[in-house]
Design a protein around this motif. Structure first.
Motif, short mmCIF file in Angstrom:
data_model
loop_
_atom_site.label_atom_id
_atom_site.label_comp_id
_atom_site.label_asym_id
_atom_site.label_seq_id
_atom_site.Cartn_x
_atom_site.Cartn_y
_atom_site.Cartn_z
N LEU A 289 0.81 -1.22 0.00
CA LEU A 289 0.00 0.00 0.00
C LEU A 289 0.84 1.27 0.00
N LEU A 290 2.08 1.19 0.45
CA LEU A 290 2.92 2.38 0.53
C LEU A 290 3.27 2.88 -0.87
N PRO A 291 3.42 4.22 -1.05
CA PRO A 291 3.79 4.76 -2.36
C PRO A 291 5.11 4.17 -2.84
N ARG A 292 5.17 3.88 -4.12
CA ARG A 292 6.38 3.27 -4.66
C ARG A 292 7.53 4.27 -4.76
N SER A 293 7.22 5.52 -4.96
CA SER A 293 8.25 6.56 -5.03
C SER A 293 8.41 7.22 -3.66
N GLU A 294 9.60 7.70 -3.39
CA GLU A 294 9.90 8.35 -2.11
C GLU A 294 10.21 9.83 -2.33
#
Length: 530
Positions: A289-294
């Motif tokens: 669920l976490l965004p793939r980009s940081e």
């Protein structure tokens, strides 16, 4: 006679070269052997003959000697020794000193008649146990002077206390006691620990089993372990504290921002993802669920969340085969430790001068009686009816989530359309009633859900549905990622509903955000994918 043989690992050693029968038989055989020609003239084998009687007496002596020799051999080895003196001598050879014997201790309670005056019980007063079948009666003696009072006989001791539960404890504790023996809890139901109404301030655990204790008045629930969390905490004890710190940083950054800004939207999404883990989602599901980009904003928080949940998802159960392996130095080092007494025995407890001066200390009570004689007859009577103090510093509200329900249309047949004589099946588009914020329709009438209760809403992230290739055709694989969210049920209503080619009476829930009270939007949030 052949010498006895012993295989390794036996609990007893065979060291006798023979017994009475073998000695007597062998002696009589030697009378006729070629090695003793002078004895061949003795042809009698009558037991009354002096020679045969002498051989019989010697066989008895040899039997006794070999028996005690074998017993002495047994006592020379630690595995086979049975005598306490032998064990002490063997231990003394390696410098080990056994712990000295300590008398058993027990807590005695003296019950006095309500009208009895205070009684002084001197040291050495004897009390005997009531033995069970097959047991022996034991006698105990008091080791100090005691003044027994009738008021103490009516004081009920505290048999339990409220637990000090925080988020870490709620995530890891194996059991929970509910102070209501009339509750009937089934396996599979959920326990909700609520520390507050804000996001990620709730923890949900699944019940494995329940046991009722009528005598003490509670139901003990065995909770299902959080997947891999306990194993991960063995390596890093502050993992849950790191998650709480990340939550606090995100809340602080979006507190005064415009609610429609992209930063606030992303921050609330991250809080919902973190809340999903506390509400029952596993670490692998959170990583998906976490965004793939940081990229900013919250780049450091996203990176930190990925690191924490990666540690949890990759935690492994330790190998049980290696738990008992240790080195010889460790074993010998433990043998050199000095013997310690029974820590529960009063003779081995450290005496602290100020221990009795605490708020519940007996010295403090006796001091008040001495300084104010007017309290001599009334102080203990007042203590008997005094309400016990609460020991717990933090005790969350605990709720049972008993009902699991599907949304309306979850089992509806697919929509059939005619395309130039070809019948095609497809998913129904969402009805307008299901897209309105604050309303949720269940697939049947559920009377167990009432107003002012709480709900865990599991919704798919629609844009995260994956697509796989099957031959040359692309086939939609309905495996959406799940987001768990916490909501409050303001009210319920039974209504007639007809959509998706089905109709019937269903339960309508009026859902609101638990913290702000705004209408709870299920569909709009589930469409977002950052």
């Amino acid at each position: 006679m052949a010498p006895p043989s012993n295989r390794p690992g036996l609990d007893a050693i065979r060291a006798r070269v023979g017994d009475y029968s073998t000695f007597f038989t062998d002696a009589k055989r030697q009378l006729s052997s070629k090695e003793s020609p002078n004895l061949q003239a003795l042809g009698t084998r009558d037991p009354t003959d002096p020679t045969i009687a002498f051989l019989d007496a010697w066989s008895v002596a040899a039997d006794v000697l070999t028996f005690y020799r074998e017993r002495l051999t047994q006592e020379a080895y630690l595995r086979t020794a049975t005598d306490e003196l032998s064990l002490r001598e063997l231990a003394n050879m390696v410098g080990f000193k056994p712990r000295p014997g300590i008398a058993a201790t027990v807590h005695l309670a003296y019950l006095l008649d309500p009208s009895a005056k205070p009684v002084d019980i001197d040291p050495g007063a004897k009390a005997q146990t009531v033995p069970l079948p097959g047991e022996k009666m034991q006698t105990f003696e008091t080791d100090e002077k005691l003044t027994a009072r009738a008021e103490w006989s009516q004081m009920k001791p505290r048999q339990s206390r409220p637990p000090n539960i925080d988020i870490l404890d709620a995530l890891t504790r194996p059991t929970l006691r509910l102070a209501d023996p009339s509750l009937f809890v089934r396996p599979g139901e959920r326990v909700l620990f609520m520390f507050g109404m804000k996001l990620s301030e709730q923890v949900v655990r699944e019940v494995l089993s329940a046991k009722t204790n009528i005598e003490l008045g509670f139901v003990e629930l065995t909770l299902k372990p959080k997947d891999r969390l306990v194993q991960a905490l063995i390596e890093q004890r502050d993992l849950v504290n790191q998650l709480i710190d990340i939550r606090n940083k995100i809340v602080e950054e979006i507190r005064n921002e415009n609610p429609i800004k992209e930063k606030v939207v992303l921050g609330k999404y991250l809080l919902n993802v973190l809340s999903s883990y506390f509400l029952g989602l596993n670490a692998s599901g959170v990583l998906s669920l976490l965004p793939r980009s940081e990229k900013p904003p919250f780049s450091s928080q996203i990176k930190h969340l990925k690191e924490v949940f990666k540690v949890i998802s990759e935690a492994r159960i330790p190998d049980r085969k290696g738990l008992g392996v240790t080195s010889t130095d460790k074993v010998l080092g433990s043998l050199r430790n000095s013997a310690k007494g029974n820590q529960e025995s009063k003779g081995f407890l450290l005496q602290q001068a100020d221990k009795g001066l605490n708020a519940d200390g007996t010295v403090r009570i006796e001091l008040a009686q001495t300084m104010m004689p007017v309290f001599q007859d009334s102080l203990y009577s007042a203590l008997r009816v005094r309400t016990a103090n609460r020991i717990s510093k933090s005790a969350p509200s605990v709720y049972l989530l008993r009902t699991i329900a599907s949304p309306f249309g979850a089992v509806a047949p697919e929509k059939i359309s005619n395309d130039n004589g070809r019948f095609l099946s497809e998913e129904w588009p969402l009805d307008e009633a299901d897209t309105n914020a604050g309303a949720a329709f269940l697939d049947t009438v559920v009377d167990a859900i009432t107003g002012d209760s709480f709900a865990i809403v599991e919704t798919p992230l629609m844009s995260s549905w994956k697509k796989k290739e099957e031959g040359k055709k692309g086939v939609d694989e309905v495996t959406p990622e799940r987001l768990l969210r916490f909501a409050r049920v303001r009210s319920t209503q039974t209504v007639q509903r007809g959509s998706y080619n089905i109709s019937g009476k269903v339960t309508k829930l009026d859902l609101v955000d638990a913290d702000s009270g705004d209408p709870f939007s299920v569909i709009s949030e589930s469409k977002q994918r950052v």
